[in-house]
Each structure stands twice: as C-alpha cells, then as structure tokens.
Design a protein around this motif. Sequence first.
Motif, short mmCIF file in Angstrom:
data_model
loop_
_atom_site.label_atom_id
_atom_site.label_comp_id
_atom_site.label_asym_id
_atom_site.label_seq_id
_atom_site.Cartn_x
_atom_site.Cartn_y
_atom_site.Cartn_z
N LYS A 78 0.84 -1.20 0.00
CA LYS A 78 0.00 0.00 0.00
C LYS A 78 0.87 1.25 0.00
N SER A 79 0.36 2.30 -0.61
CA SER A 79 1.14 3.52 -0.82
C SER A 79 1.61 4.18 0.47
N SER A 80 0.89 3.94 1.57
CA SER A 80 1.27 4.58 2.84
C SER A 80 2.62 4.07 3.35
N LEU A 81 3.10 2.92 2.86
CA LEU A 81 4.38 2.38 3.30
C LEU A 81 5.53 3.32 2.95
N ARG A 82 5.35 4.11 1.90
CA ARG A 82 6.43 4.99 1.45
C ARG A 82 6.77 6.06 2.49
N PHE A 83 5.86 6.32 3.44
CA PHE A 83 6.08 7.37 4.43
C PHE A 83 6.71 6.86 5.73
N ILE A 84 6.98 5.55 5.80
CA ILE A 84 7.66 5.01 6.97
C ILE A 84 9.15 5.33 6.84
N PRO A 85 9.72 6.06 7.81
CA PRO A 85 11.13 6.45 7.70
C PRO A 85 12.04 5.24 7.46
N VAL A 86 13.00 5.40 6.60
CA VAL A 86 13.99 4.39 6.22
C VAL A 86 13.35 3.20 5.49
N PHE A 87 12.35 2.57 6.11
CA PHE A 87 11.74 1.39 5.51
C PHE A 87 11.08 1.73 4.17
N GLY A 88 10.41 2.87 4.10
CA GLY A 88 9.76 3.26 2.86
C GLY A 88 10.75 3.41 1.72
N LEU A 89 11.91 4.02 2.02
CA LEU A 89 12.95 4.18 1.01
C LEU A 89 13.53 2.83 0.62
N LEU A 90 13.74 1.97 1.62
CA LEU A 90 14.24 0.62 1.36
C LEU A 90 13.27 -0.14 0.46
N PHE A 91 11.98 -0.06 0.77
CA PHE A 91 10.95 -0.78 0.01
C PHE A 91 10.98 -0.35 -1.46
#
Length: 238
Positions: free
Chosen positions: A94-107
């Motif tokens: 889901k698009s909201s994952l992109r806003f999780i610090p570090v993890f979103g960038l990793l994803f």
Amino acid sequence: MLFAFRAVVLTVYFLLGCMLGLLLCIVRPFHRNNTRDCAKIFSFGRWLLNIDMKAINDSPVGDGQAIYVTNHQDILDVFIYPGMLPGNITILGKSSLRFIPVFGLLFWLAGNIFINRGNKTKAWETMAAVACTVKKRGCAVYIFPEGTRSRGKGLLPFKSGAFALAIEAGLPIVPLVYSSTHKNIDLHRSHSGKVLARYLPPISTEGLGEDDVKRLAEITRERMQEAINALDAELAVK
C-alpha cells in the motif's frame, strides 16, 4: 519480562535490518533479487525469537513469474515469512508504506511496487498498470490478499487486487500458506514455538477475464484455508 525483552531486541533488529538492506539497495538499486536478499536479513529475527520454521517444499515455479498470495497474520510475519521468498520477486504494498522512515525508502529501492488501494472504482485500471510493469520486468509478485493483518481472527476475506493482477498479467496464482502463529507461537516462552510453511500447486488464470476475479479469489481462499487447517493439525499432534 521475556516478552518485553524480545520486543526491544526485535525493534532494534528491525531498524538495523532496514539500514543494512538500504545499504545493499543503494549499491544495486532495483536489482531483481533485492527483495529476496533484504528479506533474508529480516528472517534472522526468528532466531532471536527462538521460533522453529519448517519449509515443507519449494516454489513450484522457482524464480519464474507468478502471483504469490499468502495469509497475513501479525507483525511477526516480517521475521517469519521472508525465508520463503524466491528470487526475482517484488512485493505489492500500500502507498502509505512509502512514508515510513527508512523502511519506505528501502521498500522502493528494493524494486517493490506501491499501489493506492483507496479508489475501488479504478481497481482494475490500477492492476492493469501494475501488470504492464510486471510484464516489462519479467518478475513475480508477492501480495497479501487479505489487505491487512488478521491478528488471530483466521483467514480474512480476500480483496480482488491480486486476482485481477494475475488475470491481467496472464500469470498463475501460487498460494503460500503458513500455520496459524496465534495458535502455535508464544513469545513468553523460551522456545516460542513452531511454524510450518507450504507452497500450494499453481492455479491457472488462462482464459479468465474480469468477470472471473471473484470466483478465482474464492477458489484460492478455499484451498488456502484447507491447507492452513492441515498445517495446524500437523503441529497439534507433535
């Protein structure tokens, strides 16, 4: 006390895993095996939890293209599930994952795909666009068809996205099931418990269209529920 200690250790390990994975993805951004290799980093978390996991079989399509669907249980999935991922795979998140610090960038750098699940009226169009990306990359896709963690409620109803994607991309569905962690895992114990995992035979989407999405989802869910029940029964007699 043991549960609290493990919670702290896992939090630290998750952050460390994100950093190690990010370094890998910076070196080789969007590599076809980034998701699998980053997943291996997180899979070591189950050793910290002292959870035994047995993979009963390997993917029936190897590193080939397919739409993998699996049961989504709780936050432990991130440490228990990754060891089963084949190569050449991307996760649909889901698009909201992109806003999780570090993890979103990793994803993102791992080559995974974000989708907006909020607009149900454009679900088929969204999956058609994802299908184009999947065909271009020649990759497999990993999806949680329930759309959220079940948190001990059993296998939840399936959303249509994974099945629309499989039909549009002309790829088989490969169910991957795990035994029920809420029944068999207790983080308050020294040995937390066991998990069994099994790939089911591929379900063909050849000749199917948009009108077949609901039935395909139902068939897949029925087979997965039966398999989960069998895994739980196997653990119950050990």
